[in-house]
Design a protein around this motif. Structure first.
Motif, PDB file in Angstrom:
ATOM      1  N   GLN A 247      -9.559  36.780 -52.697  1.00 27.59           N
ATOM      2  CA  GLN A 247      -9.873  35.762 -53.719  1.00 27.59           C
ATOM      3  C   GLN A 247     -10.764  34.660 -53.136  1.00 27.59           C
ATOM      4  OE1 GLN A 247      -5.881  34.714 -55.066  1.00 27.59           O
ATOM      5  NE2 GLN A 247      -5.948  36.298 -56.640  1.00 27.59           N
ATOM      6  N   VAL A 248     -11.799  35.120 -52.405  1.00 24.20           N
ATOM      7  CA  VAL A 248     -12.786  34.194 -51.841  1.00 24.20           C
ATOM      8  C   VAL A 248     -14.174  34.717 -52.196  1.00 24.20           C
ATOM      9  CG1 VAL A 248     -11.274  33.483 -49.945  1.00 24.20           C
ATOM     10  CG2 VAL A 248     -12.872  35.391 -49.607  1.00 24.20           C
ATOM     11  N   SER A 249     -15.183  33.856 -52.046  1.00 20.44           N
ATOM     12  CA  SER A 249     -16.542  34.254 -52.421  1.00 20.44           C
ATOM     13  C   SER A 249     -17.466  34.430 -51.229  1.00 20.44           C
ATOM     14  CB  SER A 249     -17.152  33.216 -53.376  1.00 20.44           C
ATOM     15  OG  SER A 249     -17.162  31.942 -52.757  1.00 20.44           O
ATOM     16  N   SER A 250     -17.110  33.860 -50.071  1.00 22.54           N
ATOM     17  CA  SER A 250     -18.020  33.916 -48.925  1.00 22.54           C
ATOM     18  C   SER A 250     -17.598  34.985 -47.928  1.00 22.54           C
ATOM     19  CB  SER A 250     -18.059  32.567 -48.203  1.00 22.54           C
ATOM     20  OG  SER A 250     -18.775  32.709 -46.977  1.00 22.54           O
ATOM     21  N   PRO A 251     -18.527  35.884 -47.545  1.00 20.33           N
ATOM     22  CA  PRO A 251     -18.212  36.883 -46.521  1.00 20.33           C
ATOM     23  C   PRO A 251     -18.099  36.288 -45.123  1.00 20.33           C
ATOM     24  CG  PRO A 251     -20.497  37.089 -47.207  1.00 20.33           C
ATOM     25  CD  PRO A 251     -19.874  36.061 -48.113  1.00 20.33           C
ATOM     26  N   GLU A 252     -18.353  34.970 -45.022  1.00 24.69           N
ATOM     27  CA  GLU A 252     -18.119  34.286 -43.744  1.00 24.69           C
ATOM     28  C   GLU A 252     -16.696  33.738 -43.665  1.00 24.69           C
ATOM     29  OE1 GLU A 252     -20.171  34.433 -41.160  1.00 24.69           O
ATOM     30  OE2 GLU A 252     -21.387  35.704 -42.471  1.00 24.69           O
ATOM     31  N   THR A 253     -15.879  33.967 -44.690  1.00 22.14           N
ATOM     32  CA  THR A 253     -14.474  33.565 -44.655  1.00 22.14           C
ATOM     33  C   THR A 253     -13.775  34.308 -43.514  1.00 22.14           C
ATOM     34  OG1 THR A 253     -14.488  33.278 -47.046  1.00 22.14           O
ATOM     35  CG2 THR A 253     -12.339  33.421 -45.990  1.00 22.14           C
ATOM     36  N   GLU A 254     -12.977  33.577 -42.737  1.00 24.30           N
ATOM     37  CA  GLU A 254     -12.346  34.186 -41.565  1.00 24.30           C
ATOM     38  C   GLU A 254     -11.002  34.808 -41.905  1.00 24.30           C
ATOM     39  OE1 GLU A 254     -12.337  31.100 -38.565  1.00 24.30           O
ATOM     40  OE2 GLU A 254     -14.262  31.834 -37.784  1.00 24.30           O
ATOM     41  N   LEU A 255     -10.703  35.882 -41.203  1.00 24.34           N
ATOM     42  CA  LEU A 255      -9.406  36.544 -41.295  1.00 24.34           C
ATOM     43  C   LEU A 255      -9.028  36.993 -39.887  1.00 24.34           C
ATOM     44  CD1 LEU A 255     -10.928  39.357 -41.032  1.00 24.34           C
ATOM     45  CD2 LEU A 255     -10.580  39.619 -43.471  1.00 24.34           C
ATOM     46  N   THR A 256      -7.861  37.593 -39.745  1.00 25.60           N
ATOM     47  CA  THR A 256      -7.429  38.098 -38.440  1.00 25.60           C
ATOM     48  C   THR A 256      -7.661  39.597 -38.385  1.00 25.60           C
ATOM     49  OG1 THR A 256      -5.748  36.385 -38.215  1.00 25.60           O
ATOM     50  CG2 THR A 256      -5.518  38.323 -36.813  1.00 25.60           C
ATOM     51  N   MET A 257      -8.399  40.029 -37.370  1.00 25.35           N
ATOM     52  CA  MET A 257      -8.627  41.462 -37.141  1.00 25.35           C
ATOM     53  C   MET A 257      -7.720  41.907 -35.993  1.00 25.35           C
ATOM     54  SD  MET A 257     -12.217  43.519 -36.474  1.00 25.35           S
ATOM     55  CE  MET A 257     -12.622  42.720 -34.903  1.00 25.35           C
ATOM     56  N   VAL A 258      -6.994  42.985 -36.216  1.00 22.17           N
ATOM     57  CA  VAL A 258      -6.073  43.516 -35.214  1.00 22.17           C
ATOM     58  C   VAL A 258      -6.662  44.815 -34.662  1.00 22.17           C
ATOM     59  CG1 VAL A 258      -3.706  44.220 -34.730  1.00 22.17           C
ATOM     60  CG2 VAL A 258      -4.162  42.578 -36.588  1.00 22.17           C
ATOM     61  N   VAL A 259      -6.983  44.790 -33.374  1.00 18.60           N
ATOM     62  CA  VAL A 259      -7.563  45.960 -32.717  1.00 18.60           C
ATOM     63  C   VAL A 259      -6.484  46.586 -31.842  1.00 18.60           C
ATOM     64  CG1 VAL A 259      -9.461  46.816 -31.298  1.00 18.60           C
ATOM     65  CG2 VAL A 259      -9.775  44.748 -32.679  1.00 18.60           C
ATOM     66  N   LYS A 260      -6.261  47.890 -32.030  1.00 20.28           N
ATOM     67  CA  LYS A 260      -5.174  48.575 -31.333  1.00 20.28           C
ATOM     68  C   LYS A 260      -5.724  49.336 -30.122  1.00 20.28           C
ATOM     69  CE  LYS A 260      -4.127  49.900 -35.545  1.00 20.28           C
ATOM     70  NZ  LYS A 260      -3.563  50.626 -36.700  1.00 20.28           N
ATOM     71  N   TYR A 261      -5.590  48.692 -28.966  1.00 19.59           N
ATOM     72  CA  TYR A 261      -6.032  49.293 -27.712  1.00 19.59           C
ATOM     73  C   TYR A 261      -4.971  50.235 -27.148  1.00 19.59           C
ATOM     74  CZ  TYR A 261     -10.391  46.826 -26.755  1.00 19.59           C
ATOM     75  OH  TYR A 261     -11.688  46.404 -26.791  1.00 19.59           O
ATOM     76  N   PHE A 262      -5.422  51.182 -26.346  1.00 19.88           N
ATOM     77  CA  PHE A 262      -4.537  51.994 -25.520  1.00 19.88           C
ATOM     78  C   PHE A 262      -5.185  52.082 -24.149  1.00 19.88           C
ATOM     79  CE2 PHE A 262      -7.252  54.624 -28.216  1.00 19.88           C
ATOM     80  CZ  PHE A 262      -7.965  55.359 -27.279  1.00 19.88           C
ATOM     81  N   TYR A 263      -4.385  52.355 -23.118  1.00 22.02           N
ATOM     82  CA  TYR A 263      -4.976  52.395 -21.783  1.00 22.02           C
ATOM     83  C   TYR A 263      -4.141  53.228 -20.823  1.00 22.02           C
ATOM     84  CZ  TYR A 263      -1.620  48.605 -20.798  1.00 22.02           C
ATOM     85  OH  TYR A 263      -0.469  47.846 -20.659  1.00 22.02           O
ATOM     86  N   MET A 264      -4.826  53.722 -19.797  1.00 19.82           N
ATOM     87  CA  MET A 264      -4.146  54.341 -18.659  1.00 19.82           C
ATOM     88  C   MET A 264      -4.570  53.631 -17.387  1.00 19.82           C
ATOM     89  SD  MET A 264      -6.146  57.913 -17.648  1.00 19.82           S
ATOM     90  CE  MET A 264      -5.621  57.786 -15.922  1.00 19.82           C
ATOM     91  N   LEU A 265      -3.606  53.414 -16.507  1.00 17.53           N
ATOM     92  CA  LEU A 265      -3.831  52.818 -15.193  1.00 17.53           C
ATOM     93  C   LEU A 265      -3.270  53.782 -14.169  1.00 17.53           C
ATOM     94  CD1 LEU A 265      -2.515  49.216 -16.035  1.00 17.53           C
ATOM     95  CD2 LEU A 265      -4.898  49.975 -16.043  1.00 17.53           C
ATOM     96  N   ALA A 266      -3.982  53.996 -13.081  1.00 14.58           N
ATOM     97  CA  ALA A 266      -3.507  54.931 -12.063  1.00 14.58           C
ATOM     98  C   ALA A 266      -3.993  54.466 -10.684  1.00 14.58           C
ATOM     99  CB  ALA A 266      -4.013  56.344 -12.346  1.00 14.58           C
ATOM    100  N   ARG A 267      -3.101  54.586  -9.687  1.00 19.21           N
ATOM    101  CA  ARG A 267      -3.434  54.155  -8.326  1.00 19.21           C
ATOM    102  C   ARG A 267      -3.581  55.382  -7.417  1.00 19.21           C
ATOM    103  NH1 ARG A 267      -2.222  49.295  -6.732  1.00 19.21           N
ATOM    104  NH2 ARG A 267      -0.409  49.226  -8.127  1.00 19.21           N
ATOM    105  N   LYS A 268      -4.719  55.492  -6.776  1.00 17.07           N
ATOM    106  CA  LYS A 268      -4.951  56.592  -5.834  1.00 17.07           C
ATOM    107  C   LYS A 268      -4.030  56.423  -4.619  1.00 17.07           C
ATOM    108  CE  LYS A 268      -8.662  58.675  -3.059  1.00 17.07           C
ATOM    109  NZ  LYS A 268     -10.115  58.633  -2.754  1.00 17.07           N
ATOM    110  N   PRO A 269      -3.346  57.458  -4.208  1.00 17.93           N
ATOM    111  CA  PRO A 269      -2.454  57.344  -3.041  1.00 17.93           C
ATOM    112  C   PRO A 269      -3.216  56.958  -1.778  1.00 17.93           C
ATOM    113  CG  PRO A 269      -2.056  59.388  -4.236  1.00 17.93           C
ATOM    114  CD  PRO A 269      -3.314  58.812  -4.810  1.00 17.93           C
TER     115      PRO A 269
END
Length: 269
Positions: A247-269
């Motif tokens: 219910q807004v008119s400007s596409p510059e209106t701010e909202l919260t974007m939720v980005v779902k990251y995933f990751y792998m971490l590994a340590r070389k022996p």
């Protein structure tokens, strides 16, 4: 198979720089895994598939030297190097110009799914020091939006956007990019390793930035190449539906974007 060249047109490169989210929160996670957030404790980090370097520069405080590598000259030209200890080289992910056992951290942020993964993992193994770390991260292509009472409606509209782009998804990504990373995690023989399938990152952005980010996806770019008018119509339709739901008119209106990251971490022996 070599790494794919997908982010080289000037307009696409500029949009990527403007709209893609940099996972600064996950840098601390990587450094915790490495065992220290002491400035300059480590010698060398290599950020593979670094693109415009926005993620690469986040590593600068923790290493004496950071090198970003990418196959795309267009992306590297956009790197605005503000850090004295950060430099960039054009090279494929599968052929890193470093001596064996030289690197403390090899990372790839939203890039490893485009690599020849067996060759890249073998190359990362070669250049890493003993106790050196591999950190691979990316996110799912289904960002969510939050805006008070309109949150549920916004996410129905988002799903419509993603569904329209699904037929244009690159076949090498399969149905789930997170599965690609989980497969790499499972294939990693290092005993000290960690997987996180969903780490949410929140950004306050204008509606137009959300639209702009989706437009950087290779699926949208493929649609745009095949039918520019249809791509533009789709973006406008989604934008108008989001505006109506909020219910807004400007596409510059701010909202919260939720980005779902995933990751792998590994340590070389």
């Amino acid at each position: 198979m070599m790494a794919l060249r997908l982010y080289e047109e000037d307009e696409h490169v500029a949009a990527y720089l403007q709209h893609r989210v940099t996972p600064r929160e996950l840098i601390d996670t990587i450094m915790d895994f490495m065992g220290s957030k002491t400035p300059n404790k480590f010698d060398l980090a290599v950020d593979v598939g670094c693109g415009n370097g926005k993620g690469t520069e986040l590593l600068a405080p923790f290493f004496k030297q950071v090198v970003g590598t990418d196959i795309s000259a267009g992306q590297l030209e956009m790197a605005n190097n503000k850090c004295q200890n950060v430099s960039y080289r054009q090279s494929p992910a599968e052929e890193l110009a470093f001596e064996s056992g030289q690197v403390d951290l090899v990372t790839a942020m939203t890039a490893a799914h485009w690599f020849d993964r067996p060759r890249f993992l073998k190359e990362a193994e070669r250049v890493l020091k003993p106790n050196g770390c591999l950190a691979l991260l990316s996110y799912t292509m289904d960002m969510e939006l939050e805006y008070g009472h309109a949150t549920s409606a916004l996410n129905s509209i988002c799903k419509e956007f993603y569904a329209a782009l699904l037929p244009f998804r690159n076949p090498c990504l399969g149905s789930s990019s997170s599965q690609i990373y989980l497969d790499m995690f499972d294939s990693c023989t290092y005993p000290d390793k960690e997987w996180n399938g969903c780490h949410k990152i929140y950004r306050t952005v204008p509606i137009n930035s959300y639209i702009g980010m989706v437009e950087t996806f290779t699926s949208y770019q493929k649609l745009k190449r095949q039918n520019a008018a249809e791509a533009k119509r789709l973006s406008e339709d989604i934008r108008n539906k989001l505006l109506a739901a909020m219910q807004v008119s400007s596409p510059e209106t701010e909202l919260t974007m939720v980005v779902k990251y995933f990751y792998m971490l590994a340590r070389k022996p």
